[in-house]
Design an enzyme around this catalytic site. Structure first.
Site, PDB file in Angstrom:
ATOM      1  N   LYS A   1      39.960  37.210  54.119  1.00  0.00           N
ATOM      2  CA  LYS A   1      41.142  38.070  53.919  1.00  0.00           C
ATOM      3  C   LYS A   1      40.862  39.511  54.343  1.00  0.00           C
ATOM      4  CE  LYS A   1      40.986  36.861  49.579  1.00  0.00           C
ATOM      5  NZ  LYS A   1      39.980  35.799  49.648  1.00  0.00           N
TER       6      LYS A   1
ATOM      7  N   GLY B   1      35.277  40.222  46.867  1.00  0.00           N
ATOM      8  CA  GLY B   1      34.332  40.796  47.823  1.00  0.00           C
ATOM      9  C   GLY B   1      34.905  40.562  49.203  1.00  0.00           C
ATOM     10  N   HIS B   2      35.423  41.604  49.815  1.00  0.00           N
ATOM     11  CA  HIS B   2      36.098  41.467  51.107  1.00  0.00           C
ATOM     12  C   HIS B   2      35.263  42.155  52.187  1.00  0.00           C
ATOM     13  CE1 HIS B   2      40.209  40.862  48.900  1.00  0.00           C
ATOM     14  NE2 HIS B   2      39.312  39.954  48.613  1.00  0.00           N
TER      15      HIS B   2
ATOM     16  N   GLN C   1      40.905  36.628  45.792  1.00  0.00           N
ATOM     17  CA  GLN C   1      40.656  35.228  45.430  1.00  0.00           C
ATOM     18  C   GLN C   1      41.495  34.303  46.324  1.00  0.00           C
ATOM     19  OE1 GLN C   1      41.256  37.489  42.346  1.00  0.00           O
ATOM     20  NE2 GLN C   1      39.177  37.928  42.949  1.00  0.00           N
TER      21      GLN C   1
ATOM     22  N   ASP D   1      37.327  33.852  49.633  1.00  0.00           N
ATOM     23  CA  ASP D   1      36.358  34.085  50.702  1.00  0.00           C
ATOM     24  C   ASP D   1      36.785  33.460  52.031  1.00  0.00           C
ATOM     25  OD1 ASP D   1      34.811  35.342  48.768  1.00  0.00           O
ATOM     26  OD2 ASP D   1      33.757  33.485  48.258  1.00  0.00           O
TER      27      ASP D   1
HETATM   28  P1  GDP Z   1      37.377  37.431  51.755  1.00  0.00           P
HETATM   29  O1  GDP Z   1      36.930  37.477  50.346  1.00  0.00           O
HETATM   30  O2  GDP Z   1      38.495  36.454  51.952  1.00  0.00           O
HETATM   31  O3  GDP Z   1      37.695  38.766  52.348  1.00  0.00           O
HETATM   32  O4  GDP Z   1      36.152  36.850  52.579  1.00  0.00           O
HETATM   33  P2  GDP Z   1      34.592  37.270  52.421  1.00  0.00           P
HETATM   34  O5  GDP Z   1      34.390  38.579  53.066  1.00  0.00           O
HETATM   35  O6  GDP Z   1      34.144  37.093  51.027  1.00  0.00           O
HETATM   36  O7  GDP Z   1      33.917  36.091  53.211  1.00  0.00           O
HETATM   37  C1  GDP Z   1      34.225  35.807  54.538  1.00  0.00           C
HETATM   38  C2  GDP Z   1      32.935  35.915  55.342  1.00  0.00           C
HETATM   39  O8  GDP Z   1      33.123  35.308  56.599  1.00  0.00           O
HETATM   40  C3  GDP Z   1      32.539  37.351  55.633  1.00  0.00           C
HETATM   41  O9  GDP Z   1      31.138  37.429  55.696  1.00  0.00           O
HETATM   42  C4  GDP Z   1      33.146  37.602  57.008  1.00  0.00           C
HETATM   43  O10 GDP Z   1      32.441  38.604  57.739  1.00  0.00           O
HETATM   44  C5  GDP Z   1      32.975  36.265  57.641  1.00  0.00           C
HETATM   45  N1  GDP Z   1      33.979  35.891  58.633  1.00  0.00           N
HETATM   46  C6  GDP Z   1      35.328  36.122  58.613  1.00  0.00           C
HETATM   47  N2  GDP Z   1      35.915  35.518  59.671  1.00  0.00           N
HETATM   48  C7  GDP Z   1      34.933  34.900  60.350  1.00  0.00           C
HETATM   49  C8  GDP Z   1      34.916  34.070  61.517  1.00  0.00           C
HETATM   50  O11 GDP Z   1      35.922  33.778  62.122  1.00  0.00           O
HETATM   51  N3  GDP Z   1      33.702  33.591  61.904  1.00  0.00           N
HETATM   52  C9  GDP Z   1      32.549  33.856  61.239  1.00  0.00           C
HETATM   53  N4  GDP Z   1      31.425  33.339  61.691  1.00  0.00           N
HETATM   54  N5  GDP Z   1      32.529  34.640  60.140  1.00  0.00           N
HETATM   55  C10 GDP Z   1      33.710  35.132  59.700  1.00  0.00           C
HETATM   56  P1  IMO Z   2      37.596  37.030  47.055  1.00  0.00           P
HETATM   57  O1  IMO Z   2      38.733  38.000  46.884  1.00  0.00           O
HETATM   58  C1  IMO Z   2      35.594  33.455  45.601  1.00  0.00           C
HETATM   59  C2  IMO Z   2      35.670  32.761  41.300  1.00  0.00           C
HETATM   60  C3  IMO Z   2      34.344  32.835  40.548  1.00  0.00           C
HETATM   61  C4  IMO Z   2      34.601  31.801  39.472  1.00  0.00           C
HETATM   62  C5  IMO Z   2      36.081  32.019  39.146  1.00  0.00           C
HETATM   63  C6  IMO Z   2      36.325  32.895  37.923  1.00  0.00           C
HETATM   64  O2  IMO Z   2      36.370  37.630  47.620  1.00  0.00           O
HETATM   65  O3  IMO Z   2      38.054  35.821  47.779  1.00  0.00           O
HETATM   66  P2  IMO Z   2      36.177  35.523  37.542  1.00  0.00           P
HETATM   67  O4  IMO Z   2      35.012  36.454  37.637  1.00  0.00           O
HETATM   68  O5  IMO Z   2      37.306  35.858  38.438  1.00  0.00           O
HETATM   69  O6  IMO Z   2      36.642  35.293  36.140  1.00  0.00           O
HETATM   70  O7  IMO Z   2      35.577  34.100  38.029  1.00  0.00           O
HETATM   71  O8  IMO Z   2      36.657  32.626  40.287  1.00  0.00           O
HETATM   72  N1  IMO Z   2      35.997  33.954  42.095  1.00  0.00           N
HETATM   73  C7  IMO Z   2      35.939  34.010  43.426  1.00  0.00           C
HETATM   74  N2  IMO Z   2      35.510  33.087  44.320  1.00  0.00           N
HETATM   75  N3  IMO Z   2      36.104  34.616  46.032  1.00  0.00           N
HETATM   76  C8  IMO Z   2      36.569  35.527  45.152  1.00  0.00           C
HETATM   77  O9  IMO Z   2      37.208  36.649  45.543  1.00  0.00           O
HETATM   78  C9  IMO Z   2      36.456  35.253  43.774  1.00  0.00           C
HETATM   79  N4  IMO Z   2      36.772  35.938  42.659  1.00  0.00           N
HETATM   80  C10 IMO Z   2      36.504  35.124  41.636  1.00  0.00           C
HETATM   81  O10 IMO Z   2      33.275  32.488  41.373  1.00  0.00           O
HETATM   82  O11 IMO Z   2      34.478  30.520  40.011  1.00  0.00           O
HETATM   83 MG    MG Z   3      35.176  37.297  49.213  1.00  0.00          MG
END
Ligand code: GDP
Ligand code: IMO
Ligand code: MG
Length: 438
Positions: free
Chosen positions: A17, A41-42, A224, A14
């Site tokens: 990416k 979840g991207h 991840q 998270d």
């Molecule tokens: P990922 O799994 O690495 O793609 O990241 P996620 O989408 O799960 O979580 C990142 C969250 O931070 C999302 O809600 C993005 O919209 C948000 N985000 C990404 N970059 C920034 C930033 O520079 N500032 C803020 N405030 N939010 C950001």
């Molecule tokens: P993105 O790509 C954050 C975590 C779960 C749990 C552990 C194992 O959005 O960054 P799993 O279901 O993979 O067997 O769970 O890994 N986890 C993540 N945490 N971002 C993710 O993906 C994750 N995918 C799995 O919360 O701790």
């Molecule tokens: Mg994510």
């Protein structure tokens, strides 16, 4: 000239990416997912529109790009089609751009049931998985009994293999009080799913090689983060795949020469969702501010993410393991209101100072952070697109992080939107490349 970029997370996922895969896809022709599954979840934000992708590569919103799901991804066809339908309903021509490897292991209903049952049974020892069946699907893969996308091309053989899988899993399912595998029901679903999935099969290694040979740009999208890697992460509180740079090769089918630049997406603080040790976790108001301003809720499960200070020990290790070329520091704006910032520069563990994390969760749980503090900037960085617009405290924070993790910060993200970035050095070569620029 660099023309293949690998985007991966250096923390517990998270990091942002998805945002950067989307941004970089403007200059790429092929985007490849290589591990994980719909546990990811991207999030992509473009103006008023937010898109959350779980399995489909984050380049899908662009025209003229091929998005590929490589062999390292565990694939739930049901989840994939639900995601495709949602995007297609918005007018995005997903099926024209999306291909999958025949070697992807399938996530089937019993994987999800086993994942959830095991977590329930583990009680306070639970990993906190996403419950998507990821672990059990990877177990079947390395146990050499997994059913793969390719198996959908011969449904009679599929059913034979499924019967022997049922022999393996049924005793466990029954022990958990669950129904045994319903071979007929799964076979019937498989028949329907295969109609749509089999035509999407493509030779992903061949595609990568073809693009590279033609001088086209490839983008590898990690899911991840490094601290969730099954070997290098906080085992056993990890996911079941390798999330590090090496996995991009085995999970898509290419050699090390196919990656020219590794972009380590790194949050300006730390978050974690799920259980497991987290040395810099904050339980105070600052943690709450980071959670609120950063909107730290999981993009897949909606769970609240745990928040803490930047952990330079962990990111230092991640940069090293992944051969990170440049860091993209995200969510700087979330820290705009903080008076004082702490950075974990080393750990103390069993009376010793550690500059790198120990192996595994048990010892990490005994580590306490050694902090360095810096003044906050208490000014707006949100939306900044020029380095010069940053308050000096923010520049100092960035510079200090670079020193501590021994890796340059090439991009700084200051908001959710695709456009809210400071580019110091653009990962792809060519006209937008600004080496060393500030
Ligand atoms: P990922 O799994 O690495 O793609 O990241 P996620 O989408 O799960 O979580 C990142 C969250 O931070 C999302 O809600 C993005 O919209 C948000 N985000 C990404 N970059 C920034 C930033 O520079 N500032 C803020 N405030 N939010 C950001
Ligand atoms: P993105 O790509 C954050 C975590 C779960 C749990 C552990 C194992 O959005 O960054 P799993 O279901 O993979 O067997 O769970 O890994 N986890 C993540 N945490 N971002 C993710 O993906 C994750 N995918 C799995 O919360 O701790
Ligand atoms: Mg994510």
């Amino acid at each position: 000239m660099s023309d293949s970029v690998l985007v991966l997370g250096t923390q517990w996922g998270d990091e942002g990416k998805g945002k950067f895969v989307d941004l970089l896809t403007a200059e790429a022709q092929l985007v490849v997912r290589f591990q994980g599954g719909h546990n990811a979840g991207h999030t992509l934000v473009i103006g008023d529109e937010m898109t959350v992708l779980h399995l489909i590569p984050s380049g899908i919103l662009h025209e003229g790009v091929i998005c590929a799901i490589g062999n390292g991804v565990v694939l739930s066809a049901t989840a994939l089609f639900a995601e495709m339908d949602k995007l297609e309903a918005r007018g995005i021509a997903v099926s024209e751009k999306l291909v999958v490897s025949g070697a992807c292991p399938l996530i089937l209903p019993y994987h999800e049931a086993l994942d959830q049952a095991r977590e329930r049974a583990a009680g306070s020892e639970a990993i906190g998985t996403t419950g998507r069946g990821i672990g059990p699907a990877y177990e079947d893969k390395v146990g050499r009994r997994g059913l793969r996308v390719q198996d959908l091309t011969d449904l009679d053989r599929f059913v034979e293999k499924l019967r022997s899988v049922a022999e393996h899993h049924d005793p466990t399912l029954l022990r958990h009080g669950l129904d045994p595998i319903d071979v007929d029901a799964i076979a019937e679903d498989a028949r329907a799913l295969s109609q749509r999935l089999v035509p999407m099969m493509a030779d992903v290694p061949g595609l990568i090689a073809k693009h590279r040979r033609a001088g086209k740009r490839v983008l590898f999208e990690g899911a991840q983060g490094t601290l969730l890697d099954v070997d290098h992460g906080t085992y056993p509180f990890v996911t079941s795949s390798n999330t590090v740079a090496g996995a991009a090769l085995s999970g898509s089918g290419c050699g090390p020469d196919a990656i020219d630049y590794v972009l380590g997406i790194t949050k300006a603080y730390t978050t974690r969702v799920g259980a497991g040790p987290f040395p810099t976790e904050l339980f105070d108001d600052v943690g709450a501010v980071l959670g609120e301003r950063g909107n730290e809720f999981g993009a897949t499960t909606g769970r609240q993410r745990r928040c803490g200070w930047f952990d330079a020990v962990a990111v230092r290790r991640a940069c090293l393991i992944n051969g990170v070329t440049g860091i993209c520091l995200t969510k700087l704006d979330v820290m705009d209101t903080l008076e004082q910032l702490s950075i974990c520069v080393a750990y103390e563990c069993d009376g010793e100072r550690l500059d790198y994390p120990p192996i595994g969760a048990d010892m990490l749980a005994r580590c306490t952070p050694i902090y360095e503090t810096m003044p906050g900037w208490q000014a707006r960085t949100a939306g900044a697109t020029e380095h010069a617009a940053l308050p000096s405290e923010a520049s100092n924070y960035i510079r200090r992080l670079e020193e501590l993790v021994d890796t340059p910060i090439h991009l700084v993200s200051t908001g959710r939107d695709r456009s809210e970035n400071i580019v110091v050095h653009w990962p792809y070569g060519g006209p937008n490349n600004r080496p060393g620029g500030d």
